[in-house]
Design a protein around this motif. Structure first.
Motif, PDB file in Angstrom:
ATOM      1  N   LYS A  54       0.887  -1.220   0.050  1.00 33.85           N
ATOM      2  CA  LYS A  54       0.124  -0.076  -0.082  1.00 33.85           C
ATOM      3  C   LYS A  54       0.729   1.286  -0.110  1.00 33.85           C
ATOM      4  O   LYS A  54       0.470   2.090  -0.679  1.00 33.85           O
ATOM      5  CB  LYS A  54      -1.015  -0.011   1.335  1.00 33.85           C
ATOM      6  N   LEU A  55       1.767   1.362   1.019  1.00 32.96           N
ATOM      7  CA  LEU A  55       2.774   2.534   0.841  1.00 32.96           C
ATOM      8  C   LEU A  55       3.589   2.703  -0.336  1.00 32.96           C
ATOM      9  O   LEU A  55       3.649   3.712  -1.122  1.00 32.96           O
ATOM     10  CB  LEU A  55       3.761   2.322   1.924  1.00 32.96           C
ATOM     11  N   ASN A  56       3.879   1.677  -1.021  1.00 34.62           N
ATOM     12  CA  ASN A  56       4.796   1.905  -2.280  1.00 34.62           C
ATOM     13  C   ASN A  56       3.837   2.163  -3.196  1.00 34.62           C
ATOM     14  O   ASN A  56       4.380   2.877  -4.083  1.00 34.62           O
ATOM     15  CB  ASN A  56       5.515   0.252  -2.558  1.00 34.62           C
ATOM     16  N   THR A  57       2.541   1.888  -3.347  1.00 32.88           N
ATOM     17  CA  THR A  57       1.863   2.376  -4.233  1.00 32.88           C
ATOM     18  C   THR A  57       1.510   3.694  -4.346  1.00 32.88           C
ATOM     19  O   THR A  57       1.454   4.501  -5.115  1.00 32.88           O
ATOM     20  CB  THR A  57       0.391   1.380  -4.174  1.00 32.88           C
ATOM     21  N   ILE A  58       1.162   4.382  -3.100  1.00 28.42           N
ATOM     22  CA  ILE A  58       1.031   5.707  -2.781  1.00 28.42           C
ATOM     23  C   ILE A  58       2.398   6.461  -3.310  1.00 28.42           C
ATOM     24  O   ILE A  58       2.204   7.427  -3.954  1.00 28.42           O
ATOM     25  CB  ILE A  58       0.750   6.103  -1.440  1.00 28.42           C
ATOM     26  N   LEU A  59       3.463   5.932  -2.911  1.00 26.00           N
ATOM     27  CA  LEU A  59       4.811   6.634  -3.161  1.00 26.00           C
ATOM     28  C   LEU A  59       4.875   6.588  -4.904  1.00 26.00           C
ATOM     29  O   LEU A  59       5.888   7.675  -5.388  1.00 26.00           O
ATOM     30  CB  LEU A  59       5.825   6.135  -2.881  1.00 26.00           C
ATOM     31  N   SER A  60       4.091   5.943  -5.670  1.00 28.46           N
ATOM     32  CA  SER A  60       4.286   6.012  -6.970  1.00 28.46           C
ATOM     33  C   SER A  60       3.365   7.030  -7.646  1.00 28.46           C
ATOM     34  O   SER A  60       3.689   7.241  -8.969  1.00 28.46           O
ATOM     35  CB  SER A  60       3.869   4.514  -7.845  1.00 28.46           C
ATOM     36  N   TYR A  61       2.572   7.683  -6.912  1.00 26.86           N
ATOM     37  CA  TYR A  61       1.718   8.698  -7.471  1.00 26.86           C
ATOM     38  C   TYR A  61       2.548  10.223  -7.414  1.00 26.86           C
ATOM     39  O   TYR A  61       3.757  10.377  -6.966  1.00 26.86           O
ATOM     40  CB  TYR A  61       0.340   9.087  -6.711  1.00 26.86           C
ATOM     41  N   ASN A 158     -10.981  -9.122   9.774  1.00 25.13           N
ATOM     42  CA  ASN A 158     -11.404  -7.768  10.419  1.00 25.13           C
ATOM     43  C   ASN A 158     -10.146  -7.020  10.090  1.00 25.13           C
ATOM     44  O   ASN A 158      -9.530  -6.249  11.268  1.00 25.13           O
ATOM     45  CB  ASN A 158     -11.815  -7.890  11.850  1.00 25.13           C
ATOM     46  N   ILE A 159      -9.713  -6.941   9.191  1.00 26.73           N
ATOM     47  CA  ILE A 159      -8.475  -6.358   8.748  1.00 26.73           C
ATOM     48  C   ILE A 159      -8.572  -4.711   8.134  1.00 26.73           C
ATOM     49  O   ILE A 159      -9.610  -5.012   7.252  1.00 26.73           O
ATOM     50  CB  ILE A 159      -7.423  -7.052   7.646  1.00 26.73           C
ATOM     51  N   SER A 160      -8.239  -3.868   8.700  1.00 29.07           N
ATOM     52  CA  SER A 160      -8.348  -2.552   7.930  1.00 29.07           C
ATOM     53  C   SER A 160      -7.062  -1.881   7.690  1.00 29.07           C
ATOM     54  O   SER A 160      -6.185  -1.954   8.623  1.00 29.07           O
ATOM     55  CB  SER A 160      -9.370  -1.781   8.879  1.00 29.07           C
ATOM     56  N   ILE A 161      -6.885  -0.815   6.567  1.00 31.65           N
ATOM     57  CA  ILE A 161      -5.648  -0.083   6.393  1.00 31.65           C
ATOM     58  C   ILE A 161      -6.116   1.341   6.346  1.00 31.65           C
ATOM     59  O   ILE A 161      -6.923   1.635   5.442  1.00 31.65           O
ATOM     60  CB  ILE A 161      -5.028  -0.811   5.152  1.00 31.65           C
ATOM     61  N   SER A 162      -5.536   2.216   7.073  1.00 34.20           N
ATOM     62  CA  SER A 162      -5.813   3.657   7.139  1.00 34.20           C
ATOM     63  C   SER A 162      -4.489   4.125   6.697  1.00 34.20           C
ATOM     64  O   SER A 162      -3.704   3.723   6.955  1.00 34.20           O
ATOM     65  CB  SER A 162      -6.459   3.871   8.606  1.00 34.20           C
ATOM     66  N   THR A 163      -4.653   5.243   5.942  1.00 32.12           N
ATOM     67  CA  THR A 163      -3.687   6.184   5.415  1.00 32.12           C
ATOM     68  C   THR A 163      -3.789   7.512   6.002  1.00 32.12           C
ATOM     69  O   THR A 163      -4.898   8.164   5.938  1.00 32.12           O
ATOM     70  CB  THR A 163      -3.709   6.150   4.023  1.00 32.12           C
ATOM     71  N   SER A 164      -2.739   8.212   6.411  1.00 32.96           N
ATOM     72  CA  SER A 164      -2.536   9.424   6.513  1.00 32.96           C
ATOM     73  C   SER A 164      -1.538  10.534   5.706  1.00 32.96           C
ATOM     74  O   SER A 164      -0.355   9.768   5.720  1.00 32.96           O
ATOM     75  CB  SER A 164      -2.696   9.899   8.084  1.00 32.96           C
ATOM     76  N   VAL A 165      -1.637  11.351   5.173  1.00 31.57           N
ATOM     77  CA  VAL A 165      -0.651  12.130   4.570  1.00 31.57           C
ATOM     78  C   VAL A 165      -0.770  13.700   5.019  1.00 31.57           C
ATOM     79  O   VAL A 165      -1.746  14.164   5.280  1.00 31.57           O
ATOM     80  CB  VAL A 165      -1.017  12.314   2.944  1.00 31.57           C
ATOM     81  N   LYS A 166       0.429  14.267   5.262  1.00 26.94           N
ATOM     82  CA  LYS A 166       0.491  15.654   5.957  1.00 26.94           C
ATOM     83  C   LYS A 166       1.975  16.167   5.661  1.00 26.94           C
ATOM     84  O   LYS A 166       2.870  15.411   5.312  1.00 26.94           O
ATOM     85  CB  LYS A 166       0.466  15.547   7.690  1.00 26.94           C
ATOM     86  N   TYR A 167       1.857  17.618   5.828  1.00 32.18           N
ATOM     87  CA  TYR A 167       3.130  18.290   5.739  1.00 32.18           C
ATOM     88  C   TYR A 167       3.978  18.067   6.856  1.00 32.18           C
ATOM     89  O   TYR A 167       3.271  18.291   8.175  1.00 32.18           O
ATOM     90  CB  TYR A 167       3.102  19.592   5.349  1.00 32.18           C
ATOM     91  N   ILE A 168       5.271  17.846   7.013  1.00 33.41           N
ATOM     92  CA  ILE A 168       6.113  18.040   8.117  1.00 33.41           C
ATOM     93  C   ILE A 168       7.452  18.897   7.916  1.00 33.41           C
ATOM     94  O   ILE A 168       7.574  19.170   6.855  1.00 33.41           O
ATOM     95  CB  ILE A 168       6.313  16.530   8.526  1.00 33.41           C
ATOM     96  N   ALA A 169       8.041  19.241   8.944  1.00 33.63           N
ATOM     97  CA  ALA A 169       9.173  20.074   8.951  1.00 33.63           C
ATOM     98  C   ALA A 169      10.139  19.597   7.957  1.00 33.63           C
ATOM     99  O   ALA A 169      10.435  18.500   7.984  1.00 33.63           O
ATOM    100  CB  ALA A 169       9.573  20.779  10.085  1.00 33.63           C
ATOM    101  N   ILE A 199       4.042  10.140   4.896  1.00 35.00           N
ATOM    102  CA  ILE A 199       2.978   9.169   4.344  1.00 35.00           C
ATOM    103  C   ILE A 199       2.973   8.235   5.809  1.00 35.00           C
ATOM    104  O   ILE A 199       3.878   7.654   5.960  1.00 35.00           O
ATOM    105  CB  ILE A 199       2.983   8.580   3.334  1.00 35.00           C
ATOM    106  N   SER A 200       1.758   7.850   6.291  1.00 33.74           N
ATOM    107  CA  SER A 200       1.838   6.715   7.292  1.00 33.74           C
ATOM    108  C   SER A 200       0.528   5.608   6.874  1.00 33.74           C
ATOM    109  O   SER A 200      -0.551   6.179   6.537  1.00 33.74           O
ATOM    110  CB  SER A 200       1.491   7.311   8.814  1.00 33.74           C
ATOM    111  N   VAL A 201       0.947   4.361   6.712  1.00 39.27           N
ATOM    112  CA  VAL A 201      -0.050   3.391   6.500  1.00 39.27           C
ATOM    113  C   VAL A 201      -0.024   2.475   7.783  1.00 39.27           C
ATOM    114  O   VAL A 201       0.665   2.030   8.235  1.00 39.27           O
ATOM    115  CB  VAL A 201       0.311   2.596   5.359  1.00 39.27           C
ATOM    116  N   THR A 202      -1.206   2.256   8.312  1.00 37.86           N
ATOM    117  CA  THR A 202      -1.641   1.757   9.600  1.00 37.86           C
ATOM    118  C   THR A 202      -2.563   0.358   9.427  1.00 37.86           C
ATOM    119  O   THR A 202      -3.605   0.561   8.843  1.00 37.86           O
ATOM    120  CB  THR A 202      -2.188   2.488  10.667  1.00 37.86           C
ATOM    121  N   LEU A 203      -1.966  -0.799   9.551  1.00 38.94           N
ATOM    122  CA  LEU A 203      -2.809  -1.851   9.182  1.00 38.94           C
ATOM    123  C   LEU A 203      -3.105  -2.436  10.599  1.00 38.94           C
ATOM    124  O   LEU A 203      -2.488  -2.610  11.703  1.00 38.94           O
ATOM    125  CB  LEU A 203      -2.162  -2.997   8.539  1.00 38.94           C
ATOM    126  N   THR A 204      -4.455  -2.544  10.993  1.00 38.01           N
ATOM    127  CA  THR A 204      -4.886  -3.452  12.145  1.00 38.01           C
ATOM    128  C   THR A 204      -5.965  -4.427  11.912  1.00 38.01           C
ATOM    129  O   THR A 204      -6.361  -4.640  10.759  1.00 38.01           O
ATOM    130  CB  THR A 204      -5.768  -2.383  12.966  1.00 38.01           C
TER     131      THR A 204
END
Length: 235
Positions: A54-61, A158-169, A199-204
Motif C-alpha cells: 500500500k505504501l509503495n503504491t502511494i509513493l508511485s503517485y 477484520n483487517i483495515s488499512i488506514s492512511t494519513s498524509v500530512k506536511y512535516i518540517a 505518509i503513514s499506513v496503519t494496518l490493524t
C-alpha cells in the motif's frame, strides 16, 4: 528333553521402549506450539507485505495535485513554510542552488507558470473520485473482505488499512552539504506547506485470537523535487 526356546522381548528392552515413547509424547505439545507459532508468523508477514505494498503504491503517485497535468513535466512547487533557503529558488533562475541549467527540475513549468503546493490534503473535487497524487490517499480507510472461508484453525479477520498524509518540517536536514542527512519527525505536523509530505499506513486486525491481533505502521515521505524527462538515445 529341553523345551524349544522362543524369541521374546526382554524386560529391559520393554522399559527402554516405554521411556522412548514417553519422551516422544512429551515433545508433541512443543511441536504443536511451534507449528501454531509458524502460522502466526506467516499471517504477520502477509500483513506486513500488504501494508508495505500500500505504501509503495502511494509513493508511485504525483507529489501534489499541481503536478498532475499530463502536458507538462512535474515542476518544483512553491511552498509557504520552507525551513531552509537551500530548498528555495535561487534568485529568479527557476532552480535550486546546484541544479544544472539543463535539468528538468525547475520551479518554472514549460508554460512559464509558477505553482503553489496544495494547502488542502485529500481527494480533490476535480479528480472525479480518481486518485492522482499522494495526498489523495489522506484519510482513506480500507477494509479487506474475506472472500473465502478457510479450513485452517487460524485466519486473519477484520483487517483495515488506514492512511494519513500530512506536511512535516523540512528543517532538520543539512541540505547545503554534499551528503544530506534528513531525520523526519512523523509525529509532528507542519504549519502551511513544506517540501516534505509524510505518509503513514496503519494496518490493524482483530481475529478473536490474541496472537493475531496486531497493529502494523509504516512511515515514508515524499519530496518536492519535481520530475525529469527520460530521453531515448540510440547507439
Amino acid at each position: 528333553m529341553k523345551a524349544p526356546s522362543k524369541k521374546a522381548i526382554a524386560m529391559i528392552e520393554l522399559i527402554f521402549a516405554i521411556v522412548i515413547v514417553g519422551i516422544a509424547m512429551l515433545s508433541v505439545p512443543n511441536l504443536i506450539t511451534t507449528s501454531t507459532n509458524s502460522s502466526f508468523v506467516a499471517l504477520q508477514q502477509e500483513s506486513i507485505n500488504e501494508a508495505a505494498t500500500k505504501l509503495n503504491t502511494i509513493l508511485s503517485y504525483h507529489w501534489d495535485e499541481q503536478d498532475t497535468d499530463p502536458k507538462f513535466i512535474d515542476p518544483i512547487l512553491v511552498v509557504s513554510n520552507s525551513s531552509s533557503s537551500d530548498l528555495d529558488e535561487n534568485g529568479t533562475t527557476g532552480r535550486r542552488k546546484g541544479t544544472p541549467k539543463e535539468s528538468d527540475r525547475s520551479f518554472i513549468r514549460a508554460d512559464g507558470a509558477r505553482l503553489n503546493a496544495s494547502t488542502t490534503l485529500g481527494l480533490d473535487s476535480n479528480d472525479g473520485g480518481t486518485k492522482d497524487d499522494m495526498d489523495d490517499f489522506n484519510g482513506e480507510n480500507v477494509s479487506l473482505v474475506q472472500i473465502q472461508t478457510s479450513n485452517n484453525d487460524y485466519v486473519d479477520k477484520n483487517i483495515s488499512i488506514s492512511t494519513s498524509v500530512k506536511y512535516i518540517a523540512d528543517a532538520n536536514g543539512n541540505f547545503g552539504a554534499k551528503i544530506i542527512n534528513y531525520n523526519p519527525n512523523f509525529g509532528s505536523t507542519a504549519t502551511g506547506t513544506t517540501n516534505i509530505k509524510a505518509i503513514s499506513v496503519t494496518l490493524t486486525s482483530s481475529s478473536g485470537v490474541k496472537e493475531l491481533n496486531k497493529q502494523i505502521v509504516f512511515h515514508a515521505f515524499g519530496c518536492n523535487i519535481g520530475a525529469t524527462e527520460l530521453v531515448e538515445r540510440k547507439f
